[in-house]
Every structure is written in C-alpha cells, then in structure tokens.
Design a protein around this motif. Sequence first.
Motif, PDB file in Angstrom:
ATOM      1  N   MET B 362       0.828  -1.205   0.000  1.00 26.91           N
ATOM      2  CA  MET B 362       0.000   0.000   0.000  1.00 26.91           C
ATOM      3  C   MET B 362       0.862   1.254   0.000  1.00 26.91           C
ATOM      4  N   ASP B 363       1.912   1.240   0.814  1.00 26.50           N
ATOM      5  CA  ASP B 363       2.785   2.417   0.873  1.00 26.50           C
ATOM      6  C   ASP B 363       3.362   2.718  -0.502  1.00 26.50           C
ATOM      7  N   ILE B 365       2.102   1.904  -3.423  1.00 26.97           N
ATOM      8  CA  ILE B 365       1.058   2.350  -4.354  1.00 26.97           C
ATOM      9  C   ILE B 365       0.690   3.816  -4.104  1.00 26.97           C
ATOM     10  N   VAL B 366       0.548   4.168  -2.821  1.00 27.62           N
ATOM     11  CA  VAL B 366       0.223   5.570  -2.516  1.00 27.62           C
ATOM     12  C   VAL B 366       1.332   6.484  -3.028  1.00 27.62           C
ATOM     13  N   HIS B 369       1.078   6.824  -6.792  1.00 28.93           N
ATOM     14  CA  HIS B 369       0.005   7.726  -7.191  1.00 28.93           C
ATOM     15  C   HIS B 369       0.355   9.182  -6.873  1.00 28.93           C
TER      16      HIS B 369
END
Lengths: 378, 378, 378, 378
Positions: B362-363, B365-366, B369
């Motif tokens: 998640m880290d 991917i954030v 983005h």
Amino acid sequence: MPQNSSRAVGRHFLQIPGPTPLPDRVLRAMDTPIIDHRGPEFAKLAKRCLDGIKTIFKTSNPVIIYTATGTGAWEAALVNTLSAGDRVLMVETGQFATLWKVMAQKLGLRPEFISGDWRTGADAAKIEDYLRKEPIRKAIDAAGHPALLMVDTISSLASTDYRHDEWGVDVTIGGAQKGLMLPPGMSFNAISDKALAAAKSSKLPKSFWAWDEMLTMNKIGFFPYTPATQMLQGLAVSIEMLHEEGLDNVFARHARLAEATRRAVRAWGLEILCRDPKYYSPTVTAVLLPDGHDADAFRNLALDAFNISYGASFGPYAKRYFRIGHLGDVNDGWQVGALASTEMALGLAGIPHKKGGVQAAMDYIVAAHSGGARAAAE
Amino acid sequence: MPQNSSRAVGRHFLQIPGPTPLPDRVLRAMDTPIIDHRGPEFAKLAKRCLDGIKTIFKTSNPVIIYTATGTGAWEAALVNTLSAGDRVLMVETGQFATLWKVMAQKLGLRPEFISGDWRTGADAAKIEDYLRKEPIRKAIDAAGHPALLMVDTISSLASTDYRHDEWGVDVTIGGAQKGLMLPPGMSFNAISDKALAAAKSSKLPKSFWAWDEMLTMNKIGFFPYTPATQMLQGLAVSIEMLHEEGLDNVFARHARLAEATRRAVRAWGLEILCRDPKYYSPTVTAVLLPDGHDADAFRNLALDAFNISYGASFGPYAKRYFRIGHLGDVNDGWQVGALASTEMALGLAGIPHKKGGVQAAMDYIVAAHSGGARAAAE
Amino acid sequence: MPQNSSRAVGRHFLQIPGPTPLPDRVLRAMDTPIIDHRGPEFAKLAKRCLDGIKTIFKTSNPVIIYTATGTGAWEAALVNTLSAGDRVLMVETGQFATLWKVMAQKLGLRPEFISGDWRTGADAAKIEDYLRKEPIRKAIDAAGHPALLMVDTISSLASTDYRHDEWGVDVTIGGAQKGLMLPPGMSFNAISDKALAAAKSSKLPKSFWAWDEMLTMNKIGFFPYTPATQMLQGLAVSIEMLHEEGLDNVFARHARLAEATRRAVRAWGLEILCRDPKYYSPTVTAVLLPDGHDADAFRNLALDAFNISYGASFGPYAKRYFRIGHLGDVNDGWQVGALASTEMALGLAGIPHKKGGVQAAMDYIVAAHSGGARAAAE
Amino acid sequence: MPQNSSRAVGRHFLQIPGPTPLPDRVLRAMDTPIIDHRGPEFAKLAKRCLDGIKTIFKTSNPVIIYTATGTGAWEAALVNTLSAGDRVLMVETGQFATLWKVMAQKLGLRPEFISGDWRTGADAAKIEDYLRKEPIRKAIDAAGHPALLMVDTISSLASTDYRHDEWGVDVTIGGAQKGLMLPPGMSFNAISDKALAAAKSSKLPKSFWAWDEMLTMNKIGFFPYTPATQMLQGLAVSIEMLHEEGLDNVFARHARLAEATRRAVRAWGLEILCRDPKYYSPTVTAVLLPDGHDADAFRNLALDAFNISYGASFGPYAKRYFRIGHLGDVNDGWQVGALASTEMALGLAGIPHKKGGVQAAMDYIVAAHSGGARAAAE
C-alpha cells in the motif's frame, strides 16, 4: 425495408450450415468468470466434457479435444497417423473434400482423389475399386498395416446418428459449431485402437496436434497446454442439452426439418443441388437458382429485407446456388419461419418460383408429428 | 471456512499468471448471437481486430490470428519459417522455454539450448557467444539467410511495452488470455518482412498454420477456415479497452502492481524466485516458501479459506514456490486484496513470515500515485 | 491516476450499503429469455420463490413479493394494516427512519417520533415508555387491537439472523438489493396472522399494494398483475446460493467482515458514527472524518483513484462521514481490498489517520478463521 | 413431440401480448455489474433515460419512471390527480379496463363505467354523451377544473404512433414490457401541465407514487428512493434501438405484422374477436375458436408441440379465444414462423380451419415490402 433504418430488427435467421444459432443456455454457460485451468473445479469440468463427448461419438475410447476449428482436427488426424509420402484416398464430394485434398498435399502426403461433380456423395463401389488397384493395395500390404478409415463428421455430428465404434471408424473428425451448438473454436478426434497403433509409427512432425501428450494429461483431468476453458464450459452444457432432448429425438428432428426444407424447395419448383436422395444431407440443403440469377445477389437481398443468412456457394457452381441450413438448436416454427423468409425473398427478388413451399413444409411437419403421436398411442 | 458450505463466496481471486480475470465488458461482447462468418457484419468485425491487433504489437505488418492457444502460435512460428534439421537457439529461462525446446525437437528441428536455472532471464552476452560459434554461424551463412529473432510475448503482451517493428523482431508470438484479458483460445504471430521471405523457402509441412492463405484471406476481411467468431468479438472490445485506458497507462499500472507485489513478498521475509531484478516479470512473481513447506498444500489452503488461486510450480523447484499473477484487468485495490488474502493464508497455514507485506504494498502504491499527481501538477 | 484514461480499470469496489455487488450467477440467471408469466414454467419459478423466501424471513406464513423497491414495501405495510388518523410509533435512528415518518404523514397517519441523534439504535425502554402513555394506549384499547410490530429489515435481511415468526413480528419489510444480492426492484412483506386480521379492518385506500389479491393469486403460482419475471429468476437463484453457503455461515461472514471493518476504522484513529457497540450494524459502518475534511470530496477522490464507491452521508452529519458497506456476496479478500483502497485513499487525500487499519482487519480475520478451525477440531 | 424429451427445443415463440421477446442487446445491457445509484455514472444513465423516454411519449414535459409494472403507473395516475369521491369515466373495452375500474373503486373513487362487450373500442360519441350528463358536468364545474384525459398506452407505446403533447392527453400510462422490449418491472406517467396543477389539489394519500418528489430529484439525475438500476440500463438501450430503427419504421413494422396476422386468421376461416376494423390492435389479435373447442387446451397443445405461448383469454369469452401477439423486437420471418406454428398446431389439434393462413400473411408482407420499395423509388 425501411429506408433509413440502421438496425437489423428481431432475431437473425442464421441459416448457414454452421456455426448454428447458439442456445442461450450455452452462451450463458460460457459467460462466466474464468477458472484456474489447473484447479479442482476445472478437473470436474474437464471430466464432464471428456466423458460426455464419448457419448456423442458413441465410442468407449478417449476423444481428443482441440482448441482449434475443424480444419485443425483434420490436420491432427493426418499428422498423428501418417508419414511423408503416404497415400490417402479421398472422394471429391464438394468444397471441403477438395480442401482436405490440398491439406494432405501440403503435409507431404499423396492423395488419390476420386473425382466427383459436387452433387453426389461418396460411392462405396468406386472406393472399393480404387482400393483394389495394385499400387495402393501393395503399399498398404507392404507397410503391414491396413488402410485407416477416417470420417469427417463436422457437419453432421449430433445431428444424425453416428457410431464411431460400431462402424469401425479409425479416426472421426468432429467440430463444435454445428450439431453441438457451440461457437467455432473447438474440434475433436475420436480414435480407434488401430489408429492409436498407427500413431506410434507415424513420422509426420507434430507437437500441438500430438495425441500422446493429450491422452496422458486428459487422464488426470488436465490438458498439456492451456485449453479453451469457456468452450469447455459450453461443451459440458451442450452435451447435457442433447441428452435431455434424447439423441434419437435430436436425429428425428433434424431428419424432419431436412425433409420439410426439401419439400419446400421442390414446391417452389427449384432444383436441389444434390442429385441423389441417398446422399441428401440431414443438416443442409443447397438450392440451385434458375439460370441467369445470381445467388449472391439473392443472399444479399434476403439479408437486407428479412435478416436471414444462407450458406455461400463454392466451386464449379459458385454463385448459382445458396445453402439453407437446418441444424442445431432449431425447432419447427423457426425452420418454417426461415423457409417463409426465403419464399418471401424469392418473391421480392423476382426469381421465378411457385408459391406453396412453406405450405408443403408445414404439411409434412404436421404429418410427422401426427405419425409420432399415433405411433406413441399404439 | 464454514464447515458445511458448498459455495465459494464472493469473487474468486484468480491470481494465476493467465488466463486473467475477464472483464465483464469482454464477456458480454462474447455473449452475443453468432453471426455469419462470411457476411458483411463479420467483415467489419474482422477489420477491427486485424487493424487493432497491430497497434498492440506495434507493427505495421499484418498479424496472424490463430484459433488456438499460445502453444499453437509457437508451432506456427517454427513451421512457417524453418525446414527439417534447422537449428534453433533457445534459452532455458523456465518451464515454457523447456516446452518450446521439446516442441522444436518434435518438429524435426535441432535446438541449441543455453542452460539456465529457471531463476534468471535470457542473457544477451551468452546468446552472442553462441551465435559466434562456428557451426551455427556457418550454417546460417551457408543458407544465405541470417538467423530469425523470435520472441514469445505470451505472458507480457499488453502488460509491458513491446515494439515488434522498432526492435527488429522477426516473429512475435502472443496469446489472448493474458494482458489482452480474453479467454484462452486465440494466439498470434506478428511477422517481419524477413520472416515472410523465410516462409517462402521453409520446408516443414504445414497447412492449418500456414501464413500465406491467412494473409490472402485476411486482406478481404475473412479467414481461410471458420474462425472463432466469439473470440474476435471479445478481441475487438479488449483492444478498445486497452486504448481507452491508454497503453502507457496499462504498462505503468502493471509495473506498479508488480513492484507492490514484490515489496509485499520481501516484507514477508520470503524469497522471490527470480534472482536478478533486471529479469523481474511485470506480470507474475514467484514466491519461494521456506524449506519444508509444500507450496501445493499452501495453494489448496488458500483456495479453501480465501477463494484465491495461484500459479503452480514446475521443474527443479516444483512444490517449493507459488506464483502470484499481477496482470490483466486488475486495479490497485484488487491486487492488494489478493496480497492480503495471501498474507492471511500464510498466517492460517502457519508458514513463518513477517507481517507488513500488505502495508508495504500500500505504501508503494500511494507513493506511486502521489508521484504521478505531483508530476502532473508540475 | 493516469492522466488521460477514460476507463475505470478492474472491478469496481461497490461498497455502498446496497445495492450490493451482484453475483455472476444471479446476473446470468436474469439474463435469460423471458417466459410467459401465465405458463407452466412460470408457475414452477414462482413456487421456488414463494417457498424459498419464507426460509429467509423464517416464517411459515406467506410472504408478499412486490415489484417495487423497499420504499414500496414500507408503504404496503402501512396501507394494508392502518386507517387514516391511526397512530404510528417510530424511532429516529437515521435517514430512513426519518423518511418513513414523512411517508406515514403523507398517507394520513399520525406518527409519534422518538427523537434520536442518528448515532444510536432503537431503545426498547424508550419505546416501552411511549407505549405506556395514555393517549396511544387508549386508542389502541379502543380499537380493540394491540399495536402491530413492524420491522424494517431492508438493510439486514439475509445478512444477520432474523426470525419473523419466533420474534412475533407482525409485518417485516425486506428488500432485494442487500443481503439477497439482487438488483433493486423487488421488496417484501412478511405477515403475521394478527397483521392479516388487521388488514380486514384497515381503511386506507389500496390497490397495487393490497395483500388480499396477492395472497389469492400466489396460491396457484401466479400474480394479480405482471410480475418482474427476471427478478424472480434472480431471486430463485439467490435463495439457492444462500442455502448452499448455509444461512448461519452467511451471518458469521457478515459479522466477521463488519468487525474487521470497525477494527480498521479504529486503527486509523477515526471515529465510528454509531456510538454504542450494541447498535453496530452487521452490514455498514459509517466513518466520521476529522473536522474540516469533506466526506464527499474524499469519496470523489477515492472513486477516481481507486474505483471504489461508498455510501453517502445524510442529515445532521451530512458531508462529515462516509459509509463502508460490508454486505452481500463479499469475501474476506474483497473486503480487505476495499479497506486497503480506503486506507490508500486516506493517504492520498492527506486526511490525518494512522496506518495499520488493514493490518488490524487482517489480524482479526485470521483469528476468526483460526478460531473456527479450532472449534471444528474440538 | 418426442416422448421422453425433457427439453423445449430451439427458441421459444413468446407470442403473448407482452412481455415481448427481449433483444439480446437489452439483456446484455442489464447483465452488467451494478453501479452506485448516487454516483456520477448513474447520473449519466438517468439522464439518458429521462431525456430519451420523452421522445417515446412525444412530450416536452417530464415523464415519471416507476419501479413497478403498469398497474402501479395506473394507480399513480389516479392518486396524484384525484381525491376521495371523485368521479372517473371509464370505458369497458376489455379485461384491463375492468381491472382499472376495480382499482378506482378500491382507491375510493367513483367510476362511471360505459359498458361494452369486450369486442370493440372506446366510442368517442358515447363518451361525449356521458360527459354532457348533468351530475358529472356539474361536479366538474363546481370543482373549477375540467376532466383530465388519461390514456393507458401500456400495450401500444412504441408500437404505434402516440403523441402525448399534440393530442392533449393529461396523464399517459406506459409500461416497459411491450414495445419498449424490456422485462416487466418499470412503468411511466407522462404528465400535462393541467395534470401537474391538479396534483396540487389532489387529496388521495400518496407517498411512493407521489410525482412531486420524483420531479425534484430527477432534475439532478437521481431518484427519491433506490431505482431499478438494471432496468434503467436496459431502458437506455431500448430507446437507442427504437431510434436506430426509426420510430416510423417501428410503427410501420407493427402495422404490417398485425395486418399479416389478421389475414392469416381470416384465411383460416376463424373469427377475430374485435368486431370493428377501426378498433383493431396493432399489437395483438384475439382469435375465436369454433364452438366446442377449448382455447386453453389448444394453447397447451401448441406449447408442447411447437414451443409457442399465446395470450390467455378472460371475461365473458374466457376459454373461447387465444391471443397472438405481434409486438416488440419481432421481424417478418419470426412472425410468420409463429403463424406457421399456429397453423400447424390447429392441424395437430384437429380444430376445423382452412389452410392458407401463412400463405396469406406472406403475400401481404411481400406486397408491403414491394410497395415500400416502389414508394421509395418514386
């Protein structure tokens, strides 16, 4: 036909001799999230298909399922059993017989082609004559193995009775997009023990089509390479549907619709391409137009005016006939609707014909149903 | 897992490296009444596909579309360009490279196989060494034609950048069931002029796979034999979807999900099968389990508990790793859901690992983005 | 987010509290040629639905099936049992309670509304107090019939245990688009004998909603007016799916995902709208954002970046919270994927929160599964 | 009919006067993952529907879309415009007129019913006589508002020309499952300004059916309560299809198939229920059987033998007639196929009739197409 409409209205009459109209149940079975082709759910699906397809070919031997259309299964039949220079006896019954001959040549085989005029079937006597001729017989004997009998059932499987084992066929070629009511993209080789034995000495190069790996993997419910999962989903259902109807009922229905169609053609005063009733097809009827009328133009007019497609013409009679399919998941009303569209299109096209074709078809169907009802009551 | 449930709940996480989860839009496009494969509507469909597929391979030459899975397209590449006894230089990168070698042997070719340990990619330097060796070079020169470069993009096409023309590839093999988001049952040969020239002198027997007839018929929007109509319906839509997203966005997404997956694996303290980051796959990551843990047992547990499928293991490391796919029509939330299912399954299975894999994914991917947003703002 | 993409990638995370993600099996059951709603095949379908729906409400009385969304079934409950001027005691638990009050007023009834702050449930003690007050009790006694108990289960039916008969409910209102995993367009009234008796003296005008004709026609497998055939096709399958999973398993799954979601919210350091754990919903969790953060803006960002939808906010806390659904055909991996999308969107939006929500959810799920496995082993 | 078949073969001829055969394109549009009914994608969908449906009713005023079948829209028309005790003038044209009368009574209205024999239409002169009678006129005057004209187009909308605005209709009731080619589950109120004004003083209780909230929410692309999303997906497509064909072409097609059907009936020597050609329906033809023949028995036989469904009979002529639908997405060949199935079933049932019905229908259709072609050429 409305002048400015951009939409073909209602259900399309797909009267080509395959692919046939797909039943919704088959389409929906294929419209499903894809599953892991190496997982337990797939193994169950594969088993349903591999077991089920044997009941369609009426064989107790395994049937090979290819991700390819019928042409591929024909190639498979040849490359698995033959070696470069081998002779293949073929009979010129029409377009596909001619294509298979070319295929055999391309693969390095030597086809003997019993010529024909595309308007009759394979004459057993002529075939016997050929087989008795010195060179073929001799070669066969020299090789120590008798000729293999290969039958192309692509257009008739699951539409008329067929018995791979009982009739002693060595390789039967079948396809999905006809009586099996599936989209194109799958084909079959049913195999005799003799064919399996021949495969051991066959020397034509092969890999994708090779039977041996297929047979090995199929035994545990899988395929040597990624199979067409969605086609298998459809196949499992189509086999189920055929058995729900009852294979004999399926065959009787095809016979009834075929005869109804031929009676319509005769009532129109038009000529059926096939000369000899003995060779009539249970799945398609080719109709010759009177001289001077272009069958392709007629097909276009019928498509525009009545949303109906027919089989195209090939070879020596190209543009002189069109073919009306009567196979697949088709009932009486549908087939008569197709014949009515045809009779109306003949009228609209100004092609000389007599009325009454649809009436003749209906009369036959009613009589056939009444007979069935009577027979059942007795 | 509930004790007496006979239903797999919710959407299946199909994380095998192809077939990939089928978009509803593709499935629905295929769930349509079949059309006449020789009619005007089909010609339009074929044109959409034949034109569109070129943009995926980035070639201005024609691309052959086969009704067969990738294995068939590999066979096609070989039989169209080579003759019995020809040498083929291959690199042992893994399971499929090994299968292709066997295929080449079966077809009567002579593969030279640069051996590998299945944990790295094709080393350009090693290939150069091989090509410089006397006998191959000599044979090539003697034949008067330089070696053809063939590339298997089955697992990467439409997932990472690929340029058939610009990179001077002679035959590119592709398949439908990966980045193209279609079911299995269709494969491709993109062809250079040099490959077309080689096809003229190639002597391996061929019919179904022959390029020449395909090219001739495709020119007028048809196929030499019945094509897989429904697959073409799906292909036209999948190409449309790829361009709606934008190919570069498609590639960026695959790169992001691949890196997120690898970061999860590393955070778990598990080993990635591929040793060298240079050879990391943008579409699949193979994860080695600690010694003594059976990857097949783990896959079964995960399937039962979390309705997720992984790619199986093969060859020298069979049962020691499982493969997590990250390709096709998959978004960030889905891939993290798959990684979460994996982390939870590792926990349930009692396989030693550290928590935090999902957090690491998640880290990343954030950050990806945010970077994109920042870049766009600048 | 790619700059120029016009396509939402992958599967949409529909995390609104209904309609819920539709299972493919339900969608395909509805994607079927329509049948004659007065024919024998329909009668079989109706029976499957009318019998099946009783098992969902846990009642042996008939259940009325309306072609209308839940609001219609609420109206039906009122107009079938009450007369103009009748009093209705309602509890202000949130948006829909408020809508029902307005409905009662429009229909000429006199609602007593126990006020609330939208952050707690219906307090039994308060209800008892109200019922003891003079005027209501008096009116009830005067009318000779005790108050009817009506329960709105639209958001919870088939997601958490509910027992119409055992719990002595008079009219239960249910809807299709939540736990029943169907599209909106169908709703239900389960009815007690007392409610049926009340219907005889009810004077509110009614025709479309009238129970009597429905009950009469349903007995023979039909409906007084054309029913929503495709919805019934879907309903028959959704009931089948619920029983395949096992209702208790369905409830346990919803409870697990609800708790996992709440743990994620707490780990983020955000506040759950519902103040009292006693009133937590098994199907949706509303999350308050820190002051100064607009929940609608957050929902838009999450939709653009991660293809996820949440429930909107209403009433006194409008724009201050968003609602995460956890109901319908949703498995662990999916829900964690949705929570991950949420945690990533919080990060991207710069909304103050702590990491670790997804980890907390996963830890809970693994523990729940382990407990289940342990319990089963004992 | 085969004796032991458990499968209805081929496509079902659904010749009931609605629901009509659903086009695949509509079914597939509805077979799509559900979307957030408060999100931006939904707003676009709602706009397509709300704008599009106006073109079907030919009105510039808003049209209300209900999640309910036609009966609901009838109730809506009444409760939005009238008050208890209001008089409603109705004409007994058949089964549904009778049902509407009962509905009006149940809702507390006072219907005046111009009696009829179910075999003719609404006579304008008789209606005028009624309206001139003292009490009605007086009440109308006293109320200060003239009578509202309400028209039920459920069976004819999108099949024959209809102009809500130009013809000065106040409330038009429509349904989805007829000319709009959708499943049942959606209905409409097109509304004049006068009807909107009347709604302000109407006192019948209403909530679900209330126009005001619908109009308010529709303005921003949403609905006051969860709408039937999938039905809207279908509606958007069905409107698109009607315009692709061209509304005038749609009407001409229905007129052609209706006349062809009536010609078939006359050729069979059977009687059409409707006595006066002025009142012939463009969408359904009721056929009286000779005395002594049970129409329900005939319908069962036809269903078993030819997989065809007809409309049932009601009222004074119950069991004496069956109804042949000719509406929806139906082309010439299909309708003739249905007529052929009917002619064959008459034969199989031994019901006295003359042959030649299908021929008469075909002759008419060919002439109609030829005329159209000629007219276009001139």
